[in-house]
Design a protein around this motif. Structure first.
Motif, PDB file in Angstrom:
ATOM      1  N   LYS A 135      64.795  27.266  34.219  1.00 59.47           N
ATOM      2  CA  LYS A 135      63.830  28.434  33.815  1.00 59.47           C
ATOM      3  C   LYS A 135      64.608  29.759  33.835  1.00 59.47           C
ATOM      4  O   LYS A 135      64.403  30.517  33.061  1.00 59.47           O
ATOM      5  CB  LYS A 135      62.663  28.533  34.719  1.00 59.47           C
TER       6      LYS A 135
ATOM      7  N   LYS B 167      51.967  33.434  25.641  1.00 57.22           N
ATOM      8  CA  LYS B 167      52.732  32.186  25.177  1.00 57.22           C
ATOM      9  C   LYS B 167      52.235  31.111  25.348  1.00 57.22           C
ATOM     10  O   LYS B 167      51.203  30.765  26.348  1.00 57.22           O
ATOM     11  CB  LYS B 167      54.088  32.370  26.311  1.00 57.22           C
ATOM     12  N   ILE B 168      52.958  29.935  24.539  1.00 59.29           N
ATOM     13  CA  ILE B 168      52.604  28.494  24.716  1.00 59.29           C
ATOM     14  C   ILE B 168      53.622  27.949  25.641  1.00 59.29           C
ATOM     15  O   ILE B 168      54.687  28.535  25.410  1.00 59.29           O
ATOM     16  CB  ILE B 168      52.220  28.081  23.427  1.00 59.29           C
ATOM     17  N   PRO B 169      53.446  27.027  26.346  1.00 59.47           N
ATOM     18  CA  PRO B 169      52.333  26.226  26.351  1.00 59.47           C
ATOM     19  C   PRO B 169      51.128  26.809  27.394  1.00 59.47           C
ATOM     20  O   PRO B 169      51.708  27.213  28.356  1.00 59.47           O
ATOM     21  CB  PRO B 169      52.806  24.738  26.991  1.00 59.47           C
TER      22      PRO B 169
ATOM     23  N   SER C 176      58.165  24.038  19.535  1.00 59.66           N
ATOM     24  CA  SER C 176      58.553  24.724  20.850  1.00 59.66           C
ATOM     25  C   SER C 176      59.035  23.726  21.902  1.00 59.66           C
ATOM     26  O   SER C 176      58.588  22.642  22.275  1.00 59.66           O
ATOM     27  CB  SER C 176      57.207  25.178  21.403  1.00 59.66           C
TER      28      SER C 176
ATOM     29  N   GLN D  96      49.213  33.762  19.108  1.00 58.83           N
ATOM     30  CA  GLN D  96      49.091  34.078  20.580  1.00 58.83           C
ATOM     31  C   GLN D  96      48.718  35.183  21.103  1.00 58.83           C
ATOM     32  O   GLN D  96      48.402  35.292  22.176  1.00 58.83           O
ATOM     33  CB  GLN D  96      50.545  33.477  21.118  1.00 58.83           C
TER      34      GLN D  96
ATOM     35  N   TYR E   6      65.955  21.945  26.280  1.00 55.92           N
ATOM     36  CA  TYR E   6      66.519  22.851  25.528  1.00 55.92           C
ATOM     37  C   TYR E   6      67.730  22.474  25.502  1.00 55.92           C
ATOM     38  O   TYR E   6      68.803  23.024  24.827  1.00 55.92           O
ATOM     39  CB  TYR E   6      66.295  24.445  26.030  1.00 55.92           C
TER      40      TYR E   6
ATOM     41  N   GLU F  43      52.840  28.466  32.049  1.00 53.94           N
ATOM     42  CA  GLU F  43      54.189  28.310  32.454  1.00 53.94           C
ATOM     43  C   GLU F  43      54.713  26.834  32.405  1.00 53.94           C
ATOM     44  O   GLU F  43      54.286  26.009  33.182  1.00 53.94           O
ATOM     45  CB  GLU F  43      54.481  28.945  33.625  1.00 53.94           C
ATOM     46  N   SER F  44      55.666  26.294  31.271  1.00 54.55           N
ATOM     47  CA  SER F  44      55.903  25.030  31.244  1.00 54.55           C
ATOM     48  C   SER F  44      56.233  24.382  32.474  1.00 54.55           C
ATOM     49  O   SER F  44      55.751  23.423  32.764  1.00 54.55           O
ATOM     50  CB  SER F  44      56.833  24.695  30.248  1.00 54.55           C
TER      51      SER F  44
ATOM     52  N   ASN G 297      59.441  24.447  25.221  1.00 52.14           N
ATOM     53  CA  ASN G 297      58.535  24.371  26.288  1.00 52.14           C
ATOM     54  C   ASN G 297      57.549  23.687  26.010  1.00 52.14           C
ATOM     55  O   ASN G 297      57.008  23.004  27.072  1.00 52.14           O
ATOM     56  CB  ASN G 297      58.193  25.876  26.529  1.00 52.14           C
TER      57      ASN G 297
ATOM     58  N   ILE H 278      52.615  30.465  16.484  1.00 51.67           N
ATOM     59  CA  ILE H 278      53.181  31.521  16.980  1.00 51.67           C
ATOM     60  C   ILE H 278      54.016  32.405  15.922  1.00 51.67           C
ATOM     61  O   ILE H 278      54.136  33.656  16.075  1.00 51.67           O
ATOM     62  CB  ILE H 278      54.188  31.173  18.234  1.00 51.67           C
TER      63      ILE H 278
HETATM   64  N1  GSH Z   1      58.196  30.789  30.367  1.00 52.11           N
HETATM   65  C1  GSH Z   1      57.568  30.424  29.550  1.00 52.11           C
HETATM   66  C2  GSH Z   1      58.069  30.740  28.124  1.00 52.11           C
HETATM   67  C3  GSH Z   1      57.024  30.326  26.923  1.00 52.11           C
HETATM   68  C4  GSH Z   1      57.491  30.885  25.746  1.00 52.11           C
HETATM   69  O1  GSH Z   1      58.391  31.438  25.443  1.00 52.11           O
HETATM   70  N2  GSH Z   1      56.849  30.078  24.603  1.00 52.11           N
HETATM   71  C5  GSH Z   1      57.159  30.391  23.430  1.00 52.11           C
HETATM   72  C6  GSH Z   1      57.415  29.329  22.526  1.00 52.11           C
HETATM   73  S1  GSH Z   1      58.619  28.163  23.023  1.00 52.11           S
HETATM   74  C7  GSH Z   1      56.138  31.615  22.652  1.00 52.11           C
HETATM   75  O2  GSH Z   1      55.104  31.098  23.097  1.00 52.11           O
HETATM   76  N3  GSH Z   1      56.690  32.269  22.124  1.00 52.11           N
HETATM   77  C8  GSH Z   1      55.721  33.408  21.343  1.00 52.11           C
HETATM   78  C9  GSH Z   1      55.884  34.757  21.904  1.00 52.11           C
HETATM   79  O3  GSH Z   1      56.911  34.962  22.500  1.00 52.11           O
HETATM   80  O4  GSH Z   1      55.314  35.697  21.109  1.00 52.11           O
HETATM   81  C10 GSH Z   1      57.393  28.907  29.749  1.00 52.11           C
HETATM   82  O5  GSH Z   1      58.188  28.108  30.097  1.00 52.11           O
HETATM   83  O6  GSH Z   1      56.086  28.418  29.409  1.00 52.11           O
END
Ligand code: GSH
Length: 200
Positions: free
Chosen positions: A101, A52-54, A10, A39, A166, A65-66, A12, A34
């Protein structure tokens, strides 16, 4: 004790790992798979209802929110070399974290996800090309700024960390950096910062 709910692939989560490493902060990693849907477990949803992580837990304080985590860490371990409270520098840090973001990550992270993890037959080629084009548009903005500036907010900061994750994986999503030489040079400068660690 600081705990990071993380996944090694990931971008993020990588932002947070990089910031913690550069701050010299010890922490414990908990991998959330994930790809297996961890999650969505009730235990994880209790931490982050957005699934969502992190997620960072600092002695019971839960934050997700990263880019918000980057701001939190900057202030939590203040003073340090990757965060500034000076109003103009702080404003610039927020500007680039929000650009990351809202503009950079949605295009580059999604293009990478589709290219790496969605089987070719299940992809929508038009959607993928539109994402790559949006990524290139965002990179043009970054490239123009970096022609005149070494880093995004004066000296190296969490703004660079937030945008780097990214950008550094853009080519995995089929977005070449060769048209963005100032961005490539900035990536090299980020990689030479003390405490730098690669995404993998
Ligand atoms: N806006 C969130 C986005 C986090 C995000 O999209 N995390 C992804 C991994 S990079 C995730 O957990 N995906 C699992 C899902 O969407 O089910 C952030 O910046 O933390």
């Amino acid at each position: 004790m600081i705990r990071l709910y993380d996944h090694p692939l990931s971008g993020n989560c990588y932002k947070v790992r990089l910031a913690l490493n550069q701050l010299g902060v010890e922490y414990e990693k908990v991998t959330v798979d994930i790809f297996k849907g961890e999650q969505n477990s009730p235990e994880f949803v209790a931490l982050n209802p957005n699934r969502k992580i992190p997620v960072l837990v600092d002695n019971g304080f839960v934050i997700w929110e990263s880019n918000a985590i980057l701001l939190y860490l900057g202030k939590r371990f203040f003073p340090n070399r990757i965060y500034s409270d000076e109003p103009k520098t702080f404003g610039r840090i927020c500007q680039w974290l929000l650009f990351g973001k809202t503009t950079l990550d949605p295009a580059l992270a999604r293009a990478r996800f589709m290219t790496r993890f969605v089987p070719e037959e299940a992809r929508d080629p038009k959607e993928l090309e539109a994402l790559r084009e949006s990524g290139r548009t965002a990179l043009r903005v970054l490239n123009e700024y970096l022609k005149e500036n070494e880093f995004l907010a004066g000296s190296y900061s969490i703004a660079d960390i937030g945008c780097f994750a990214y950008v550094s994986t853009a080519e995995e999503g089929g977005v070449s950096l060769s048209d963005f030489p100032a961005v490539k040079r900035w990536c090299e400068r980020v990689c030479s910062q003390p405490g730098y660690i690669p995404i993998y």
